[in-house]
Design a protein around this motif. Structure first.
Motif, PDB file in Angstrom:
ATOM      1  N   ASN A 153       1.022  -1.398  -0.006  1.00  0.00           N
ATOM      2  CA  ASN A 153       0.126   0.065   0.012  1.00  0.00           C
ATOM      3  C   ASN A 153       0.889   1.153   0.150  1.00  0.00           C
ATOM      4  O   ASN A 153       0.626   2.220  -0.805  1.00  0.00           O
ATOM      5  CB  ASN A 153      -0.718   0.396   1.319  1.00  0.00           C
ATOM      6  N   ARG A 197       2.244   1.525  -3.222  1.00  0.00           N
ATOM      7  CA  ARG A 197       1.067   1.979  -4.310  1.00  0.00           C
ATOM      8  C   ARG A 197       0.642   3.459  -4.257  1.00  0.00           C
ATOM      9  O   ARG A 197       0.284   4.258  -5.069  1.00  0.00           O
ATOM     10  CB  ARG A 197      -0.151   0.819  -3.854  1.00  0.00           C
ATOM     11  N   TYR A 198       0.708   3.820  -2.994  1.00  0.00           N
ATOM     12  CA  TYR A 198       0.030   5.158  -2.750  1.00  0.00           C
ATOM     13  C   TYR A 198       1.081   6.370  -2.443  1.00  0.00           C
ATOM     14  O   TYR A 198       0.645   7.460  -1.768  1.00  0.00           O
ATOM     15  CB  TYR A 198      -1.044   5.277  -1.530  1.00  0.00           C
ATOM     16  N   ASP A 230       5.097   6.404   5.257  1.00  0.00           N
ATOM     17  CA  ASP A 230       5.298   7.113   3.777  1.00  0.00           C
ATOM     18  C   ASP A 230       5.089   8.410   3.684  1.00  0.00           C
ATOM     19  O   ASP A 230       4.432   8.604   4.458  1.00  0.00           O
ATOM     20  CB  ASP A 230       4.288   6.064   2.922  1.00  0.00           C
ATOM     21  N   ILE A 281      -4.676   9.711   3.983  1.00  0.00           N
ATOM     22  CA  ILE A 281      -5.882   9.027   4.149  1.00  0.00           C
ATOM     23  C   ILE A 281      -6.593  10.203   4.693  1.00  0.00           C
ATOM     24  O   ILE A 281      -6.580  10.605   6.022  1.00  0.00           O
ATOM     25  CB  ILE A 281      -6.019   7.670   4.820  1.00  0.00           C
ATOM     26  N   TYR A 323     -13.194  -1.979   1.305  1.00  0.00           N
ATOM     27  CA  TYR A 323     -13.320  -0.578   1.795  1.00  0.00           C
ATOM     28  C   TYR A 323     -12.383   0.046   0.882  1.00  0.00           C
ATOM     29  O   TYR A 323     -10.950  -0.181   1.094  1.00  0.00           O
ATOM     30  CB  TYR A 323     -13.317  -0.203   3.240  1.00  0.00           C
ATOM     31  N   ARG A 324     -12.346   1.166   0.170  1.00  0.00           N
ATOM     32  CA  ARG A 324     -11.316   1.817  -0.613  1.00  0.00           C
ATOM     33  C   ARG A 324     -11.820   3.081  -0.382  1.00  0.00           C
ATOM     34  O   ARG A 324     -12.919   3.783  -0.836  1.00  0.00           O
ATOM     35  CB  ARG A 324     -11.244   1.247  -2.123  1.00  0.00           C
ATOM     36  N   VAL A 325     -10.698   4.086  -0.195  1.00  0.00           N
ATOM     37  CA  VAL A 325     -10.985   5.558  -0.281  1.00  0.00           C
ATOM     38  C   VAL A 325     -11.262   5.953  -1.689  1.00  0.00           C
ATOM     39  O   VAL A 325     -12.501   6.650  -1.911  1.00  0.00           O
ATOM     40  CB  VAL A 325      -9.566   6.314   0.316  1.00  0.00           C
ATOM     41  N   GLY A 334      -5.331  -2.464  -6.558  1.00  0.00           N
ATOM     42  CA  GLY A 334      -5.948  -2.722  -4.866  1.00  0.00           C
ATOM     43  C   GLY A 334      -7.463  -3.227  -5.015  1.00  0.00           C
ATOM     44  O   GLY A 334      -8.219  -2.970  -5.872  1.00  0.00           O
ATOM     45  N   VAL A 335      -7.619  -4.151  -4.131  1.00  0.00           N
ATOM     46  CA  VAL A 335      -9.019  -4.871  -3.780  1.00  0.00           C
ATOM     47  C   VAL A 335      -9.686  -4.200  -2.806  1.00  0.00           C
ATOM     48  O   VAL A 335     -11.000  -4.180  -2.677  1.00  0.00           O
ATOM     49  CB  VAL A 335      -8.970  -6.324  -3.793  1.00  0.00           C
ATOM     50  N   GLY A 336      -9.108  -3.832  -1.707  1.00  0.00           N
ATOM     51  CA  GLY A 336      -9.485  -3.435  -0.409  1.00  0.00           C
ATOM     52  C   GLY A 336      -9.665  -4.321   0.709  1.00  0.00           C
ATOM     53  O   GLY A 336     -10.633  -4.337   1.527  1.00  0.00           O
ATOM     54  N   GLY A 388      -6.511  -5.752   1.741  1.00  0.00           N
ATOM     55  CA  GLY A 388      -5.428  -6.158   2.252  1.00  0.00           C
ATOM     56  C   GLY A 388      -5.357  -5.751   3.820  1.00  0.00           C
ATOM     57  O   GLY A 388      -4.530  -6.351   4.491  1.00  0.00           O
ATOM     58  N   LEU A 389      -5.871  -4.483   4.115  1.00  0.00           N
ATOM     59  CA  LEU A 389      -5.851  -4.174   5.462  1.00  0.00           C
ATOM     60  C   LEU A 389      -6.473  -4.902   6.298  1.00  0.00           C
ATOM     61  O   LEU A 389      -6.352  -5.144   7.622  1.00  0.00           O
ATOM     62  CB  LEU A 389      -6.367  -2.691   5.527  1.00  0.00           C
TER      63      LEU A 389
HETATM   64  P1  ADP Z   1      -6.176  -1.905  -1.198  1.00  0.00           P
HETATM   65  O1  ADP Z   1      -6.212  -3.474  -1.693  1.00  0.00           O
HETATM   66  O2  ADP Z   1      -7.329  -1.143  -2.109  1.00  0.00           O
HETATM   67  O3  ADP Z   1      -4.952  -1.420  -1.202  1.00  0.00           O
HETATM   68  P2  ADP Z   1      -6.382  -2.242   1.511  1.00  0.00           P
HETATM   69  O4  ADP Z   1      -7.295  -2.925   2.495  1.00  0.00           O
HETATM   70  O5  ADP Z   1      -4.946  -2.654   1.568  1.00  0.00           O
HETATM   71  O6  ADP Z   1      -6.983  -2.275   0.108  1.00  0.00           O
HETATM   72  O7  ADP Z   1      -6.395  -0.594   1.781  1.00  0.00           O
HETATM   73  C1  ADP Z   1      -7.881   0.113   1.825  1.00  0.00           C
HETATM   74  C2  ADP Z   1      -7.780   1.364   1.555  1.00  0.00           C
HETATM   75  O8  ADP Z   1      -6.961   2.402   2.617  1.00  0.00           O
HETATM   76  C3  ADP Z   1      -7.225   1.784   0.296  1.00  0.00           C
HETATM   77  O9  ADP Z   1      -7.800   1.590  -1.028  1.00  0.00           O
HETATM   78  C4  ADP Z   1      -6.644   3.144   0.449  1.00  0.00           C
HETATM   79  O10 ADP Z   1      -7.520   3.874  -0.006  1.00  0.00           O
HETATM   80  C5  ADP Z   1      -6.231   3.240   1.952  1.00  0.00           C
HETATM   81  N1  ADP Z   1      -4.746   3.095   2.253  1.00  0.00           N
HETATM   82  C6  ADP Z   1      -4.298   2.028   2.678  1.00  0.00           C
HETATM   83  N2  ADP Z   1      -2.841   2.312   2.800  1.00  0.00           N
HETATM   84  C7  ADP Z   1      -2.577   3.591   2.312  1.00  0.00           C
HETATM   85  C8  ADP Z   1      -1.481   4.394   2.272  1.00  0.00           C
HETATM   86  N3  ADP Z   1      -0.322   3.966   2.811  1.00  0.00           N
HETATM   87  N4  ADP Z   1      -1.739   5.502   1.839  1.00  0.00           N
HETATM   88  C9  ADP Z   1      -2.775   6.308   1.457  1.00  0.00           C
HETATM   89  N5  ADP Z   1      -3.900   5.313   1.476  1.00  0.00           N
HETATM   90  C10 ADP Z   1      -3.992   4.134   1.990  1.00  0.00           C
END
Ligand code: ADP
Length: 460
Positions: A352, A355-356, A380, A385, A398-400, A410-412, A414-415
């Motif tokens: 992540n 990616r972000y 990072d 967020i 959940y994805r922002v 991203g699938v939403g 991972g976290l």
């Molecule tokens: P994804 O597979 O979409 O990354 P995650 O469950 O890992 O799904 O994360 C959920 C959401 O949290 C992401 O879609 C993103 O919007 C936000 N996010 C997670 N990590 C970061 C980060 N390091 N910086 C900014 N946004 C993040």
């Protein structure tokens, strides 16, 4: 029998039984006391009468009385009154009186009427001989009173039983009416519609039961809707790559194409199928965790070694994007955990971060031991967020920014997965973020030995 299965009937029967037992006890005591008092009064009257016989007055017995006198040898001397008694029955009584013991006897007259007799002796001053005087009175009056009393009690008891029965049924009905309402609401509730609530507003046991049931239905509703949402999201997530693959294949096959076009089509299909299999893998992990079937293989894990290894993999990936990567592992920290799952946890957060975080950004990872916890911070300088999204980012799917996350792979999930893994190691994940400045994830895991066997929400 259905009749006895109703609480209403059983309550009423119990109530009636207790009532009848109490009434019987009360009326028996009253009957015995009345009987005792009436006979005591009669005995007093007989005794008083016998003392009058000592006085030199002419005694005239009442119509229900009898006066007998016996000689010192027990033979009948005189009998006054209209009532007749078989005197042979009185020999014992006379003997007792002759021996100086005044006595009572209850027997029957020759006409078979109950009679109470009292015998007493005294000295006849004229001839200096002991005389026994027996005074008797019919007990019909007493038995009449007792019978009347008994009838009153029997009728009163029947009346009380009928009234108490009806009253009991009415009360039981009133008390149990909320239960009827609970049953009716519960019958209306179906798996597909859990919006119904029980309408019992009393502050008693049933009211509390209704509140508890309502809370339970609320929790079920929430979990059902989450489940529904999850299934919808999962289907959507799988349908998109499938649609792309189908479209790509159909397009490629629609006419003869150059080998390069086929290659491109196959590359797209391969990428999408990779994405699909990654989604399916994540879904499987979540499903198995929810069912408590995701096995954890605990061993002693050297976190420093694990993080340095991971960093090496991610670093190349980050550098490709022009991101600076730093690792700071001061302490040697060992935890008891599942190496594969822990690697998965940190990979999800690091991916992540990459990616972000835009080019020229910076990612740093540090490990230290603090208050018996291994603390891993991944910071990072990425997009950050927004605060309103922070409480939700650990939710499934959940994805922002949906479009952006999908474009970035991203699938939403991972976290959500990272959180489950941390919690099954009795640890936790915290996040701090500022839009445009960056994000920091802090994972802390206790360094003490764990006994947890499965991935999932840890038992308290
Ligand atoms: P994804 O597979 O979409 O990354 P995650 O469950 O890992 O799904 O994360 C959920 C959401 O949290 C992401 O879609 C993103 O919007 C936000 N996010 C997670 N990590 C970061 C980060 N390091 N910086 C900014 N946004 C993040």
């Amino acid at each position: 029998m259905k009749f006895f299965k109703s609480i209403r009937t059983r309550l009423t029967l119990w109530y009636l039984t207790v009532m009848v037992i109490l009434l019987l006890m009360f009326s028996s005591v009253a009957y015995i006391m009345l009987d005792h008092n009436l006979y005591q009064n009669l005995d007093n009257a007989l005794r008083a009468k016998s003392t009058q016989l000592n006085a030199p007055s002419v005694i005239i017995p009442q119509s229900d009385e009898i006066l007998l006198s016996f000689n010192y040898n027990g033979t009948l001397n005189q009998e006054i009154g209209t009532i007749t008694v078989d005197t042979s029955k009185l020999s014992g009584l006379v003997k007792q009186a002759l021996s100086g013991q005044n006595s009572y006897l209850t027997t029957v007259t020759t006409a078979n009427q109950g009679i109470r007799l009292y015998a007493t002796s005294f000295l006849n001053l004229f001839n200096d001989q002991t005389v026994v005087v027996v005074v008797g009175r019919l007990t019909t009056e007493i038995t009449d009173v007792l019978h009347t009393f008994m009838y009153i009690i029997i009728f009163a008891m029947i009346g009380v039983i009928v009234l108490a029965g009806l009253g009991g049924l009415f009360l039981a009905d009133r008390v149990l009416r909320p239960v009827e309402r609970i049953t009716k609401t519960a019958q209306k509730i179906e798996g597909s519609d859990l919006s119904q609530r029980i309408d019992v507003k009393t502050d008693d046991e049933l009211g509390r039961l209704a509140v508890t049931l309502n809370e339970m239905i609320g929790r079920l509703e929430e979990s059902f809707s989450r489940q529904r949402q999850f299934t919808a999201d999962a289907s959507h997530e799988l349908r998109t790559p499938l649609a792309i693959m189908q479209a790509e294949a159909t397009l490629a096959l629609s006419k003869e194409r150059a080998p390069d076009d086929y290659r491109k089509a196959l590359e797209t299909i391969s990428q999408e199928s990779d994405h699909m299999s990654s989604v399916i893998g994540k879904l499987l992990f979540l499903a198995r965790s929810d069912a408590g079937k995701e096995q954890l293989n605990f061993e002693d894990v050297d976190l420093k070694e694990l993080i340095i290894g991971l960093a090496a993999n991610i670093e190349a990936f980050a550098q490709d994007k022009g991101i600076k990567f730093t690792v700071d592992t001061k302490d040697d920290v060992n935890v008891s955990g599942d190496k594969v799952k822990l690697r998965q946890l940190f990979t999800n957060i690091l991916e992540n971060a990459v990616r972000y975080t835009p080019a020229d950004g910076k990612i740093s990872i540090s490990l230290l031991e603090k208050e018996s916890n291994a603390v891993v911070s991944i910071s990072d300088t990425g997009i950050g967020i927004p605060p309103e999204h922070l409480p939700h980012i650990f939710e499934r799917f959940y994805r922002v920014d949906k479009a952006r996350a999908r474009a970035d792979g991203g699938v939403g999930l991972g976290l959500a997965i990272a959180k489950i893994i941390a919690e099954s190691h009795k640890g936790k994940i915290q996040v701090e973020s500022e839009v445009g400045k960056g994000t920091t994830f802090i994972v802390s895991i206790p360094v003490k030995v764990l006994t947890q066997q499965h991935v999932g929400i840890p038992a308290e």
